[in-house]
Design an enzyme around this catalytic site. Structure first.
Site, PDB file in Angstrom:
ATOM      1  CB  CYS A 291      -1.174   0.085   1.258  1.00 44.35           C
ATOM      2  SG  CYS A 291      -1.727  -1.545   1.582  1.00 44.35           S
ATOM      3  NE  ARG A 320       1.764  -9.282   5.230  1.00 40.98           N
ATOM      4  CZ  ARG A 320       0.712  -9.101   4.914  1.00 40.98           C
ATOM      5  NH1 ARG A 320      -0.497 -10.129   5.116  1.00 40.98           N
ATOM      6  NH2 ARG A 320      -0.060  -8.255   3.956  1.00 40.98           N
ATOM      7  CD  GLN A 338      -0.849  -9.395   0.330  1.00 35.74           C
ATOM      8  OE1 GLN A 338      -0.032  -8.246   0.202  1.00 35.74           O
ATOM      9  NE2 GLN A 338      -1.690  -9.189   0.785  1.00 35.74           N
ATOM     10  CG  ASP A 340      -1.806  -5.302  -2.929  1.00 39.95           C
ATOM     11  OD1 ASP A 340      -2.916  -4.952  -2.767  1.00 39.95           O
ATOM     12  OD2 ASP A 340      -0.889  -4.961  -2.237  1.00 39.95           O
ATOM     13  CG  HIS A 342      -3.687  -0.565  -3.388  1.00 38.75           C
ATOM     14  ND1 HIS A 342      -3.194  -1.490  -3.634  1.00 38.75           N
ATOM     15  CD2 HIS A 342      -3.705   0.188  -2.338  1.00 38.75           C
ATOM     16  CE1 HIS A 342      -2.782  -1.933  -2.252  1.00 38.75           C
ATOM     17  NE2 HIS A 342      -3.125  -0.874  -1.529  1.00 38.75           N
ATOM     18  CE  LYS A 426     -12.445  -7.033   6.790  1.00 35.44           C
ATOM     19  NZ  LYS A 426     -11.347  -7.722   7.258  1.00 35.44           N
ATOM     20  CG  HIS A 472      -6.419  -1.430   0.347  1.00 32.51           C
ATOM     21  ND1 HIS A 472      -5.087  -1.279   0.716  1.00 32.51           N
ATOM     22  CD2 HIS A 472      -6.992  -0.481   0.991  1.00 32.51           C
ATOM     23  CE1 HIS A 472      -4.903  -0.030   1.284  1.00 32.51           C
ATOM     24  NE2 HIS A 472      -5.870   0.305   1.493  1.00 32.51           N
TER      25      HIS A 472
END
Lengths: 597, 597
Positions: A291, A320, A338, A340, A342, A426, A472
């Site tokens: 992000c 992580r 991911q 991912d 945005h 979410k 996201h």
């Protein structure tokens, strides 16, 4: 006999287990015995070390006690009286818990678990079954026969008293218990099936990935077949995204800590790897998420309402630091890639963007054949307006939009009031795999926080500067976890379009190797993934070897097949053969190997 | 007048520069004035601070002195006499150098540079030109007119005496000098051209990549267009590799330090990032290269001579802590994504594998239009057999093979005796770009070391266990650097097949937006990358905007074009227009946008 909730049955099952152990082995010191998913356990210190061989005997004793149909009788005692009772029974662990309750006013067993040992603040309740008595808040069945016979003791494990290595090590006896024999059998069958589908086992057998001691836990290396699966899944998603106007960006895997100070992660996010400290420069960190980099890239260019939405995707790997005890094959890793996305949009654009994301999710699930899923809609708690940031109007409209769009698609969903993050509502998608296990996959999250922290702007139609909203989104979650789930869902037997090795060509004798290679080259030129088994083994053994690797199609090339007649395909998991004329074999295979539209 | 080597001209040019400065500014203290690439410099401490405005005047004075045509007269002095001479001239820096030579027997100016100040161990030579004298070994031109007029003073910089911050700061005056005016003009033109092609400038102008202060130097983030170029280049290489039996693997970006202890990198490789220290676990490191991971993956499976060669490719990014002063745009980064291939082969297989790699290199260079390159063949020094490990037979055969295969292809090459690594011979490819600048690109390296360190094996035909040879190979080098070079080579004007934005459609008025979007959708469905400029600007401005972004094709859609007639394409960098009938426009564009076969 009343119909008892399964929780009560399991709870009482734990007492009966403790009673059975006491009857069998005499002076058994009892720790705690809670209800867990699908059953219960009890931590005990028995005069002899229990082994897996003891479990049938213990189970038999439990059935005997249940057959006595003793009543579960509750008694409320003062803490002092309860202490006296368990002292008289020699149950030092129970006494310790009672003393803690009295002195510290807490019933915490260890850092994670809090045990309800009943009563009020200065009282404790105990339950009697026959001559057995246990410290317990309840509830329980009324009579032991109500527990039913649908249970089994499944395994033993070691467990330190109150979870601390400084305390004595007890033995934990696990049981599973269901309301009906059918449920128990179904569960046992699923367990058996899950074992066969275990992606860690299949990952090794099918040459997909490898965990190396020298590299570290949670950091899988992928063999060519596994790497091929990674790329195929990632490319498939990327192509579908590009068709909807999403664009890939690329960001590095490390950054100065300053970026995470701006985003707030350095202060709050606890799965970050420790810094790499450069004497002459800043501390650098591995990125645990993308992000902040997305925000930087958006911020580096001017934006007008005309250019919005900006739909950016990034698939560089995140790191992580998950606890090593929590790692598992591909489904819980330290290196997670991911898918991912945005989206930066105007508030007015939220509805269209969510709709587009839902389209993508539906599309991808259809391709992989994921039919059984439900959606969890996490919304804010109207009773706690102070717990959330951002425009109230955006909150209420976007939550309404989420519910409406999910409903319009006819997707099963639940509303989780108060489950929204402080920065936006979410959606979570929970998918049930081929043997009914739930996996959380896709997530869609509105964010009204990071655009603030990074001071993002766009020029509105009236020339004023406005704040964009960020959405996201990940559909697969991470490539690694998704592959782990895919392997288990398909039990390693991937459909033709997805299999890393699609076709195995087995030669009957050396004389046919040339012909086999020619066919393989034609298939490869058409984009198919083909291996030729030209080893000196017998063809029967070659076919079995291909089946071991769960290759979707196996084609034998011998005398008959070199003449240009029909080719016979052994399809993995199917009886009989598929017959395709040699002349149309390549075209037909290409057609059948297309991913679902 | 004799024809002087350009080195001598440059060397003498430095003296004339010092003489000019002395004549102009009087008491100028002289540091050193060596020959460098394309010219020379002189470090001086003048009574006034020099500025760029002074350069024409100094240059003019140099031309005056040259016109005097003084002789360059060499004189050999004892160190004592030389010290006296330079003391009398007030040249303290020269005196210091002479004293060092006498006391330490060294002529080292600083850690990196060793200055030849001539003579024998206890002698020094000086050169006189008119009244000017300098400590110098020579050689020089005979008379100053032989220097010629093809020079220019180009810039000023600061430079500490002997490179140390503890010493006085001098001013460095740079000059370039060539044998002919034509060469000088060509060089100046190339410099001018290089400035226009600077990928750091174009990277910003063309929305390709971004360097963010908050993320860190040498860690570029890629906008969609740059990310698209990355992926296109990487995919193109991967497809060509797959067609030759190479397979992608995937490895994580971090590893326990233990892996680099085995490989020896932790002890020897100095561009590694500092460790991430985990209290409960090992130290983890960012990977600076992939080799050790490749070795682990090979080692994790049994291998027979039947399965060799194993050809594995990996393109996960590496991280190297390059000094921040050495970083430059994409061509020198800290995050580098190598197209890294490792081939594991039997010694007998080396020839065929090298041949396959050379095929790949030739193929890729042809696709990108890289015609001008040469090969450097680094072989061992036969005089130092102790400097190398591995089988002597493999050394001599593989070196012969390298030379032979390069020669057979007719590729220009040089042999670098003694330039091989201690573990194997190597090929480097040096490519000259569109304006003649050399760039090192591909590398092919034999390795007889890592297979030993990782104890790699295969089962030979006779059942014995043998050691495979590893061939390391990168064709692009790294994606980042290759893109930097590509941008400069093409000056950002990518060919149609490679351009991130291939076609810009510019509408004449709002009435034609629908038609433009329809055409764009058709082109996109055919896999082309198209943008529609439907802004309210005039069409001329839109065409200029497209040219600013160096879009290969711009198509205007107005009244005429909506009728189904011809479409007119403005091709970037070409005069006139390309006319394509609307009916065949999509097909024709697809055909012309194919990458070279």
């Amino acid at each position: 006999m009343s119909e008892q909730p399964v929780f009560n049955r399991r709870h009482s099952g734990a007492h009966i287990l403790a009673a059975a152990l006491t009857e069998l082995y005499g002076d058994v010191k009892l720790g705690v015995g809670p209800v867990v998913e699908n059953g219960f356990y009890y931590d005990v210190l028995a005069p002899k070390t229990l082994t897996e061989e003891d479990l049938p005997k213990i189970e038999q004793k439990m059935r005997e006690i249940i057959d006595r149909d003793d009543a579960f009788r509750r008694e409320e005692l003062s803490i002092e009286d309860a202490v006296k009772l368990f002292e008289s029974k020699g149950q030092a662990f129970k006494v310790e818990l009672l003393r803690d309750l009295k002195e510290k006013g807490t019933t915490k067993v260890n850092a994670e678990e809090s045990l309800d040992i009943g009563g009020g603040a200065m009282n404790a309740s105990v339950y009697h079954t026959g001559s057995f008595v246990d410290l317990c808040r309840g509830p329980h069945v009324d009579h032991s026969k109500e527990i039913g016979g649908a249970f089994a003791l499944t395994k033993l494990a070691g467990a330190y008293w109150r979870g601390s290595e400084r305390n004595p090590q007890l033995q934990r006896v696990y049981g599973i218990l269901f309301s009906t024999k059918e449920e128990l059998d179904a569960h046992l069958k699923m367990q058996e099936e899950a074992k066969k589908r275990d992606h860690r086992k299949l990952g090794k057998e099918l040459d997909l990935f490898h965990l190396a001691e020298e590299v570290g836990p949670g950091l899988p290396l992928f063999y060519p077949k596994g790497a091929w699966l990674r790329r195929t899944v990632e490319d498939l998603i990327m192509r579908r995204q590009e068709a909807r106007g999403y664009q890939a960006i690329w960001i590095p895997h490390i950054t100065k800590g300053h970026l995470y100070e701006i985003s707030g992660h350095l202060q709050k996010y606890d799965a970050m790897y420790p810094p790499m400290s450069l004497k002459d420069e800043a501390d650098y960190y591995l990125k645990p998420m993308n992000c902040p980099h997305f925000m930087m890239l958006y911020k580096s260019q001017p934006h007008s309402y005309r250019d919005l939405p900006v739909r950016w995707v990034c698939t560089t790997t995140n790191y992580r630091y998950e606890k090593s005890g929590e790692l598992s094959g591909l489904t819980r890793v330290r290196s997670l890639t991911q898918d991912d996305c945005h989206v930066f949009t105007t508030p007015e654009g939220i509805r269209a963007e969510i709709d587009l994301v839902l389209d993508m999710v539906g599309d991808v699930y259809r391709i992989f054949g994921f039919k059984d899923f439900k959606v969890r809609v996490s919304v804010h708690d109207p009773a706690k307006p102070e717990a959330y940031i951002g425009d109230k109007e955006i909150w209420s409209q976007s939550e309404a939009t989420l519910k409406e769009l999910i409903t319009a698609r006819g997707w099963e969903h639940e509303i989780g009031v108060g489950e929204a993050a402080f920065y936006g509502p979410k959606l979570d998608f929970i998918f049930k795999d081929a043997i009914g296990r739930p996996w959380q996959l896709s997530t869609i999250q509105l964010d009204m926080n990071l655009p603030n922290r990074f001071d993002l702007e766009y020029v509105a139609a009236d020339g004023s500067k406005k704040r964009p909203v960020v959405i996201h989104r990940a559909i697969l979650g991470s490539t690694e976890r998704f592959l782990g789930i895919l392997i288990e869902h398909f039990a390693g037997a991937f459909p033709l379009w997805l299999a890393p090795e699609q076709i195995r060509i087995a030669t009957v004798a050396d004389a046919f190797v040339l012909h086999a290679n020619k066919l393989a080259d034609e298939l490869r030129a058409a984009g198919l993934r083909v291996w030729v088994d030209a080893s000196p083994e017998k063809v029967g053994k070659k076919i079995r070897a291909a089946a071991m690797m769960k290759v979707p199609w196996t084609v034998v090339i011998g005398e008959k097949e070199t003449g240009g007649g029909d080719l016979h395909v052994k399809v993995f998991g199917e009886e009989g053969e598929k017959v395709i004329p040699a002349g149309t074999f390549v075209d037909e295979t290409v057609r059948l190997a297309q991913p679902p539209k």
